[in-house]
Design a protein around this motif. Sequence first.
Motif, PDB file in Angstrom:
ATOM      1  N   TYR A   1       0.791  -1.564   0.509  1.00 21.01           N
ATOM      2  CA  TYR A   1      -0.291  -0.132   0.160  1.00 21.01           C
ATOM      3  C   TYR A   1       0.751   0.867   0.031  1.00 21.01           C
ATOM      4  O   TYR A   1       1.754   1.646   0.427  1.00 21.01           O
TER       5      TYR A   1
ATOM      6  N   CYS B   1      -7.009   7.367   7.953  1.00 21.09           N
ATOM      7  CA  CYS B   1      -6.334   6.062   7.493  1.00 21.09           C
ATOM      8  C   CYS B   1      -5.244   5.602   8.785  1.00 21.09           C
ATOM      9  O   CYS B   1      -5.309   4.516   9.137  1.00 21.09           O
TER      10      CYS B   1
ATOM     11  N   GLY C   1      -5.550  -3.468   4.934  1.00 20.31           N
ATOM     12  CA  GLY C   1      -6.390  -3.042   3.998  1.00 20.31           C
ATOM     13  C   GLY C   1      -7.674  -2.423   4.611  1.00 20.31           C
ATOM     14  O   GLY C   1      -8.598  -1.079   3.081  1.00 20.31           O
TER      15      GLY C   1
ATOM     16  N   TYR D   1      -6.326   1.572   2.859  1.00 22.13           N
ATOM     17  CA  TYR D   1      -7.437   2.095   1.451  1.00 22.13           C
ATOM     18  C   TYR D   1      -8.497   1.824   0.991  1.00 22.13           C
ATOM     19  O   TYR D   1      -9.786   2.777   1.222  1.00 22.13           O
ATOM     20  N   SER D   2      -9.351   0.982   2.457  1.00 16.72           N
ATOM     21  CA  SER D   2     -10.881   0.605   1.801  1.00 16.72           C
ATOM     22  C   SER D   2     -11.617   2.459   2.824  1.00 16.72           C
ATOM     23  O   SER D   2     -12.269   2.660   2.292  1.00 16.72           O
TER      24      SER D   2
ATOM     25  N   CYS E   1      -9.995   5.363   2.680  1.00 20.38           N
ATOM     26  CA  CYS E   1      -9.991   6.321   2.077  1.00 20.38           C
ATOM     27  C   CYS E   1     -10.656   7.113   1.090  1.00 20.38           C
ATOM     28  O   CYS E   1     -10.932   6.136   0.335  1.00 20.38           O
TER      29      CYS E   1
ATOM     30  N   ILE F   1      -4.737   6.039  -1.359  1.00 20.62           N
ATOM     31  CA  ILE F   1      -3.671   5.036  -1.322  1.00 20.62           C
ATOM     32  C   ILE F   1      -4.155   4.005  -2.413  1.00 20.62           C
ATOM     33  O   ILE F   1      -5.143   4.062  -2.756  1.00 20.62           O
TER      34      ILE F   1
ATOM     35  N   LYS G   1      -2.617   0.015  -4.146  1.00 25.34           N
ATOM     36  CA  LYS G   1      -2.338  -1.364  -4.501  1.00 25.34           C
ATOM     37  C   LYS G   1      -1.307  -1.167  -5.261  1.00 25.34           C
ATOM     38  O   LYS G   1      -1.158  -0.666  -6.364  1.00 25.34           O
TER      39      LYS G   1
END
Length: 580
Positions: A525, A538, A566, A569-570, A572, A577, A579
């Motif tokens: 990430y 985050c 993760g 990522y979820s 934001c 962010i 991968k």
Amino acid sequence: MRIVIGEGSCGIAAGAEKVRQALLNYDLGGAEVSITGCIGMCYLEPIVDIYEGEKLTRLVKVSPDDAENIADYAKTGDTSKIEKLIVSDEDSEFLTKQTRIALRRCGIINPDEISAFLEADGYTALKKCLTELSPEEVIDIIKTSGLAGRGGAGFPTWFKWNAARQSEGDVKYLICNADEGDPGAFMDRAVIESDPHTLIEGMLIGAYAIGAQHAVVYVRAEYPLAIKRLNRAIEQAKEKGIIGENIFGSDFSCDFTIKAGAGAFVCGEETALIESLEGHRGMPRLKPPFPAAAGYWLKPSNINNVETFANVSWIINNGGEAFAAMGTENSKGTKVFAVTGKVKRSGLVEIPMGKTLRDVIFDIGGGMKGDKAFKAVQMGGPSGGCIPAELIDTVIDYKALGATGAIMGSGGMVVMDESTCMVGMAKFFLDFTAKESCGKCIHCRIGTKRMLEMLERITKGEGKDGDIELLEELCHSIKDGALCGLGQTAPNPVLTTIKYFRNEYEAHINEKKCPAGECSDLIEYKIIEDKCKGCTLCARNCPVDAISGTVKQPHKIDTEKCIKCGKCYSSCKFGAIIKA
């Protein structure tokens, strides 16, 4: 006015029982409150149906807090307070585009009351068989219908019934396989919870046809509500003289028992199920002899699954020709699917054979969540295979699905979008079948374990040249050497993902990358500074404090601390962010 709450397992899990209890705390103006089973629109649970004569008002995503407004509507007829709950025309299409036979009473009648079933023409087919038709005539009607076993193999129902009918023996058994083991499959559970008498009626007709005096339902113990409602239905049928001695004044007598099984996937194979019924470990027997000649306690026996029996009474009442008129040349009638995964409208779908995967996933299912790209659909559970996006117009029948490398199976349909790693999907199903293997034959016991180990290596970035070819070799060896259907079909998810998504295997092995960004060992990430607003969301969601930075300034991820969960990522909201 009747207020009916959908209380299948899915509805109860979503809070339907709490909604009903909340409604009972209010003055409902004399409206009757009752329950029904699974309506099939799982994505809209809890569901409350309000019947005023022929008028139906369906309320969806109801909470206990809505009870007061529903009570107000019951007394005044004013819809202003419940308008936000009324199902949309678009969502109504989920049911209106289906053709329901096996599910025809599900979500309509009260499963706890035999009177509701009798008012809906219940047990008329059984009475017709016992008073007007010989066992041979019943089998002929089923033959004309083209009904094939809905448990996965698609074997002609009439043929199995006829074989058991012709077997010599004073004692015969009719068995229902309700041990629904596929991940994501819940068709049989819904039928038993919602319309248990339809199963009983279909089984009694089957028992009459083959000459059985004993009917047994083998249902997994993880289905407590189904067992509870089926037990109640059996007791009610006994009180009415529908189960027991000289049913409807005929010479036909049949008792009914339930066996709560341990839930082993291998018990989907009929001889393994029989072993479990007899109190042994569920392991398949060598065939022949087949169950029709020597099954339960070595007596002539017949096994079909819940959905197969749920079609029987409709066929008797409407004629074999009516059922055969639906579907294709090779696959007659309708089929129930449990549609799950990344689809907008998940739930139970019953359609005539001959419809396409596109019809189910996009027309009825509403397409992909978040409008992401459709990638594949897993058909037939662990015994099936993945069908890619380019084959979305494949016709749903036994032959066409078989040509793709998948199978119809019992009816599980897991929809996947672009974010799904197909190597990871194959690993998921191999992990399941390896654990569920009974261990009787080496090919299945050892072969599935070796395949799983290879898939685990590949998803960790430890794959090497020749792994794909070795996987294929193992697949074919297991298919050729396994004793029963579990082992023979276990390689299907691997074979189909290699066939249609070989590039993903190659990327994992050669580039040490997961194209879908799903395999945690192969992703990293990163925060794009230009997009990061410094909102700190985050960092607040990171469970290991791997993200640092000040408010309104770009943040950074410490890759040494990052556990690749993760959550950043979820969480934001700015797409900052990625991968890598």
